[in-house]
Design a protein around this motif. Structure first.
Motif, PDB file in Angstrom:
ATOM      1  N   GLY A  72      39.885  49.903  27.430  1.00 18.23           N
ATOM      2  CA  GLY A  72      39.342  49.011  26.406  1.00 18.23           C
ATOM      3  C   GLY A  72      39.774  49.435  25.016  1.00 18.23           C
ATOM      4  O   GLY A  72      40.078  48.593  24.163  1.00 18.23           O
ATOM      5  N   PHE A 147      35.997  30.453  25.654  1.00 19.14           N
ATOM      6  CA  PHE A 147      34.902  31.264  26.189  1.00 19.14           C
ATOM      7  C   PHE A 147      34.256  30.694  27.446  1.00 19.14           C
ATOM      8  O   PHE A 147      34.026  31.439  28.415  1.00 19.14           O
ATOM      9  CB  PHE A 147      33.846  31.491  25.099  1.00 19.14           C
ATOM     10  CG  PHE A 147      32.624  32.193  25.595  1.00 19.14           C
ATOM     11  CD1 PHE A 147      32.669  33.519  26.018  1.00 19.14           C
ATOM     12  CD2 PHE A 147      31.394  31.530  25.663  1.00 19.14           C
ATOM     13  CE1 PHE A 147      31.544  34.173  26.487  1.00 19.14           C
ATOM     14  CE2 PHE A 147      30.266  32.166  26.132  1.00 19.14           C
ATOM     15  CZ  PHE A 147      30.340  33.487  26.543  1.00 19.14           C
ATOM     16  N   ALA A 151      34.163  33.015  30.630  1.00 21.50           N
ATOM     17  CA  ALA A 151      32.828  33.475  31.009  1.00 21.50           C
ATOM     18  C   ALA A 151      32.518  33.096  32.452  1.00 21.50           C
ATOM     19  O   ALA A 151      31.892  33.859  33.195  1.00 21.50           O
ATOM     20  CB  ALA A 151      31.780  32.880  30.066  1.00 21.50           C
ATOM     21  N   TYR A 154      34.961  35.581  34.504  1.00 22.20           N
ATOM     22  CA  TYR A 154      34.906  37.032  34.320  1.00 22.20           C
ATOM     23  C   TYR A 154      33.546  37.547  33.854  1.00 22.20           C
ATOM     24  O   TYR A 154      33.393  38.746  33.627  1.00 22.20           O
ATOM     25  CB  TYR A 154      35.971  37.474  33.309  1.00 22.20           C
ATOM     26  CG  TYR A 154      37.370  37.160  33.750  1.00 22.20           C
ATOM     27  CD1 TYR A 154      38.068  38.007  34.597  1.00 22.20           C
ATOM     28  CD2 TYR A 154      38.013  35.990  33.330  1.00 22.20           C
ATOM     29  CE1 TYR A 154      39.363  37.726  35.009  1.00 22.20           C
ATOM     30  CE2 TYR A 154      39.303  35.691  33.737  1.00 22.20           C
ATOM     31  CZ  TYR A 154      39.970  36.562  34.573  1.00 22.20           C
ATOM     32  OH  TYR A 154      41.247  36.273  34.985  1.00 22.20           O
ATOM     33  N   GLY A 155      32.576  36.677  33.697  1.00 23.90           N
ATOM     34  CA  GLY A 155      31.282  37.109  33.187  1.00 23.90           C
ATOM     35  C   GLY A 155      31.216  36.952  31.676  1.00 23.90           C
ATOM     36  O   GLY A 155      32.236  36.818  31.002  1.00 23.90           O
ATOM     37  N   TRP A 156      30.004  36.985  31.138  1.00 21.58           N
ATOM     38  CA  TRP A 156      29.793  36.702  29.717  1.00 21.58           C
ATOM     39  C   TRP A 156      30.454  37.724  28.799  1.00 21.58           C
ATOM     40  O   TRP A 156      31.139  37.355  27.844  1.00 21.58           O
ATOM     41  CB  TRP A 156      28.291  36.611  29.420  1.00 21.58           C
ATOM     42  CG  TRP A 156      27.680  35.342  29.909  1.00 21.58           C
ATOM     43  CD1 TRP A 156      27.507  34.967  31.214  1.00 21.58           C
ATOM     44  CD2 TRP A 156      27.194  34.246  29.121  1.00 21.58           C
ATOM     45  NE1 TRP A 156      26.936  33.720  31.300  1.00 21.58           N
ATOM     46  CE2 TRP A 156      26.721  33.253  30.023  1.00 21.58           C
ATOM     47  CE3 TRP A 156      27.094  34.009  27.758  1.00 21.58           C
ATOM     48  CZ2 TRP A 156      26.180  32.061  29.587  1.00 21.58           C
ATOM     49  CZ3 TRP A 156      26.538  32.813  27.319  1.00 21.58           C
ATOM     50  CH2 TRP A 156      26.089  31.852  28.232  1.00 21.58           C
ATOM     51  N   ILE A 157      30.254  39.017  29.071  1.00 24.16           N
ATOM     52  CA  ILE A 157      30.784  40.043  28.164  1.00 24.16           C
ATOM     53  C   ILE A 157      32.301  40.098  28.231  1.00 24.16           C
ATOM     54  O   ILE A 157      32.989  40.016  27.210  1.00 24.16           O
ATOM     55  CB  ILE A 157      30.168  41.418  28.500  1.00 24.16           C
ATOM     56  CG1 ILE A 157      28.655  41.390  28.274  1.00 24.16           C
ATOM     57  CG2 ILE A 157      30.809  42.507  27.638  1.00 24.16           C
ATOM     58  CD1 ILE A 157      27.945  42.672  28.636  1.00 24.16           C
ATOM     59  N   ASN A 158      32.835  40.243  29.450  1.00 23.78           N
ATOM     60  CA  ASN A 158      34.289  40.267  29.598  1.00 23.78           C
ATOM     61  C   ASN A 158      34.910  38.939  29.160  1.00 23.78           C
ATOM     62  O   ASN A 158      36.004  38.911  28.580  1.00 23.78           O
ATOM     63  CB  ASN A 158      34.674  40.558  31.053  1.00 23.78           C
ATOM     64  CG  ASN A 158      34.426  41.993  31.445  1.00 23.78           C
ATOM     65  OD1 ASN A 158      34.387  42.877  30.587  1.00 23.78           O
ATOM     66  ND2 ASN A 158      34.231  42.241  32.730  1.00 23.78           N
ATOM     67  N   LEU A 160      33.855  36.942  26.798  1.00 23.51           N
ATOM     68  CA  LEU A 160      33.897  36.882  25.333  1.00 23.51           C
ATOM     69  C   LEU A 160      35.078  37.685  24.800  1.00 23.51           C
ATOM     70  O   LEU A 160      35.805  37.226  23.902  1.00 23.51           O
ATOM     71  CB  LEU A 160      32.586  37.411  24.753  1.00 23.51           C
ATOM     72  CG  LEU A 160      32.445  37.346  23.233  1.00 23.51           C
ATOM     73  CD1 LEU A 160      32.493  35.899  22.747  1.00 23.51           C
ATOM     74  CD2 LEU A 160      31.141  38.033  22.784  1.00 23.51           C
ATOM     75  N   TRP A 161      35.278  38.896  25.345  1.00 25.28           N
ATOM     76  CA  TRP A 161      36.385  39.739  24.922  1.00 25.28           C
ATOM     77  C   TRP A 161      37.731  39.060  25.214  1.00 25.28           C
ATOM     78  O   TRP A 161      38.628  39.025  24.372  1.00 25.28           O
ATOM     79  CB  TRP A 161      36.302  41.087  25.617  1.00 25.28           C
ATOM     80  CG  TRP A 161      37.533  41.948  25.517  1.00 25.28           C
ATOM     81  CD1 TRP A 161      38.304  42.400  26.537  1.00 25.28           C
ATOM     82  CD2 TRP A 161      38.124  42.476  24.317  1.00 25.28           C
ATOM     83  NE1 TRP A 161      39.348  43.166  26.060  1.00 25.28           N
ATOM     84  CE2 TRP A 161      39.265  43.225  24.697  1.00 25.28           C
ATOM     85  CE3 TRP A 161      37.818  42.362  22.959  1.00 25.28           C
ATOM     86  CZ2 TRP A 161      40.082  43.865  23.768  1.00 25.28           C
ATOM     87  CZ3 TRP A 161      38.643  43.004  22.026  1.00 25.28           C
ATOM     88  CH2 TRP A 161      39.745  43.749  22.445  1.00 25.28           C
TER      89      TRP A 161
END
Length: 443
Positions: A72, A147, A151, A154-158, A160-161
């Motif tokens: 990261g 997003f 999202a 890959y999921g919300w956190i990943n 967003l990145w």
């Protein structure tokens, strides 16, 4: 910003060259830190250097998979290099000076003018504010649109990145991605997704048009007749260089795909080849003629003062119009009731010849050294020289010598031919007399 070396003040062109070298040095050091890789081991010097140059010069060619090799922290360093390299080191430095409340002196304004290809010195601060606001707005909007898709996958956190990473990478025409092996790499997993395709293409075009063009549009609205000649040329050339190649790709390539998928693939490859580096289809599937079309698009690139590389769309336009004027035995090169300066014609020819010599020479040298076909080497060298990033998987197979050639091509492609010429040449000497003229026959 005002650099003095042994009593000699560096020119704006030399400052631009050195600023990118400094960014590359810092980035290479950061990527060699153990924390930058997922394995926790220091990246080899050549891997770190190649990745840094590719990111800082917004190219996208890589020796290692960005998502699988870099941690990261490493991905964050790469993203910062892309953002700084896309906007320009000088632009970011002047922005920091402005934020600190200090006055922008004449040397900083002059360097900024050369860095963003501004038409005049006046109004540089106003243009810089517009560039920063426009960049934040477009990249933020792009991330917001991407997003929901990321999202979901890959999921919300990943998600967003990944949304921010790919939005910045697309706007800066870098072509770096975090897809890993998803769908075959790059954006191939989203080849039939109109949401991702249209967003990424929009970001690429927005970055490739150039900030001065967008400033022209912002200040004059839809009144095309009031645009500067350069903006008119850029907009017309961009449209032509998107839709004509897309039509050729649609009818000549990707025949095994459904028609609606072919449409997106043809349009996407036409857009991304002009310095972005993302791909939604395996480039190896292209025929030899398709690869040559990619090479031409990659060498042309985007607009002056943009996040894109290449010889620039305006250079290609001037060369074409000069050729037509010569064929019609016209003395002046004109367009939209304006005459293009003779100096501009000379500069366009010089740039073209420099790129052509570097492209042909590098392709031949890599082919001889590493034994790959000349056409395959042409794809990789044009991708590096045009700061594109499209690859047929050859880059990581090349020898260290050939990879160093690509590094030099990426640096040259981002800094620009004229910047290199003016930076390396001494100050012009006033002409006190001219030799007798004599005609020679050409052609």
């Amino acid at each position: 910003m005002r650099l003095i070396h042994w009593g000699y003040q560096l020119s704006p062109f030399q400052i631009i060259m050195l600023s990118f070298l400094l960014l590359i040095a810092i980035g290479t050091f950061a990527l060699m830190l153990p924390v930058a890789t997922k394995s926790g081991q220091s990246a080899p010097f050549l891997t770190a250097l190649f990745t840094t140059v590719s990111a800082a010069c917004v190219t996208g060619l890589t020796l290692e998979n960005t998502a699988l090799y870099w941690s990261g922290f490493g991905q964050l360093i790469i993203l910062l290099l892309i953002q700084i390299g896309g906007l320009g080191v000088v632009t970011m430095a002047v922005a920091i000076v402005m934020a600190s409340g200090r006055r922008i002196d004449l040397m900083q304004r002059s360097t900024m003018q050369e860095a963003i290809a501004a038409p005049q010195l006046g109004g540089i601060v106003r243009i810089l504010r517009f560039i920063l606001k426009f960049t934040l707005l477009v990249e933020g909007l792009g991330a917001a649109i991407l997003f929901p898709v990321f999202a979901r996958d890959y999921g919300w956190i990943n998600g967003l990145w990944m949304a921010f990473f790919h939005s910045i990478s697309a706007f800066c025409n870098a072509g770096f991605d975090l897809m890993g092996e998803h769908g075959g790499g790059s954006l191939m997993g989203y080849a039939s997704d109109p949401w991702v395709n249209l967003t990424i293409m929009g970001l690429i075009v927005a970055g490739g048009l150039g900030f001065i063009t967008w400033a022209d549009i912002h200040w004059n609205g839809m009144r095309f007749s009031r645009y500067r000649l350069q903006s008119k040329i850029i907009l017309l050339m961009t449209a032509g260089l998107i839709f004509v190649p897309a039509t050729l790709f649609f009818f000549l390539e990707f025949q095994d795909f459904p028609e609606e998928v072919r449409l997106f693939q043809a349009l996407f490859q036409s857009v991304t080849a002009r310095t972005a580096g993302f791909n939604t289809v395996d480039i190896n599937l292209l025929s030899e003629s398709g690869r040559l079309l990619l090479v031409v698009l990659m060498l042309i690139g985007g607009a002056p003062g943009s996040t894109a590389g290449g010889i620039k769309s305006t250079t290609a336009f001037v060369l074409l119009t000069s050729a037509f004027a010569s064929l019609r035995r016209k003395r002046d090169v004109t367009f939209f009731s304006r005459r293009i300066a003779d100096e501009t014609n000379e500069q366009a020819l010089t740039i073209f010849l420099m790129y052509l010599l570097l492209f042909v020479g590098s392709s031949w040298l890599i082919s001889v050294v590493d034994g790959f076909s000349l056409v395959d080497c042409m794809v990789e060298t044009s991708s590096a020289l045009g700061t594109v990033g499209l690859s047929i998987g050859l880059t990581e197979k090349l020898s260290a010598f050939s990879q160093l050639i690509l590094i030099m091509l990426m640096y040259f492609g981002r800094v620009g031919a004229l910047t290199m010429i003016y930076a390396l040449n001494k100050r012009s000497i006033p002409v006190t007399g001219r030799l007798p003229q004599e005609k020679i026959t050409v052609g």
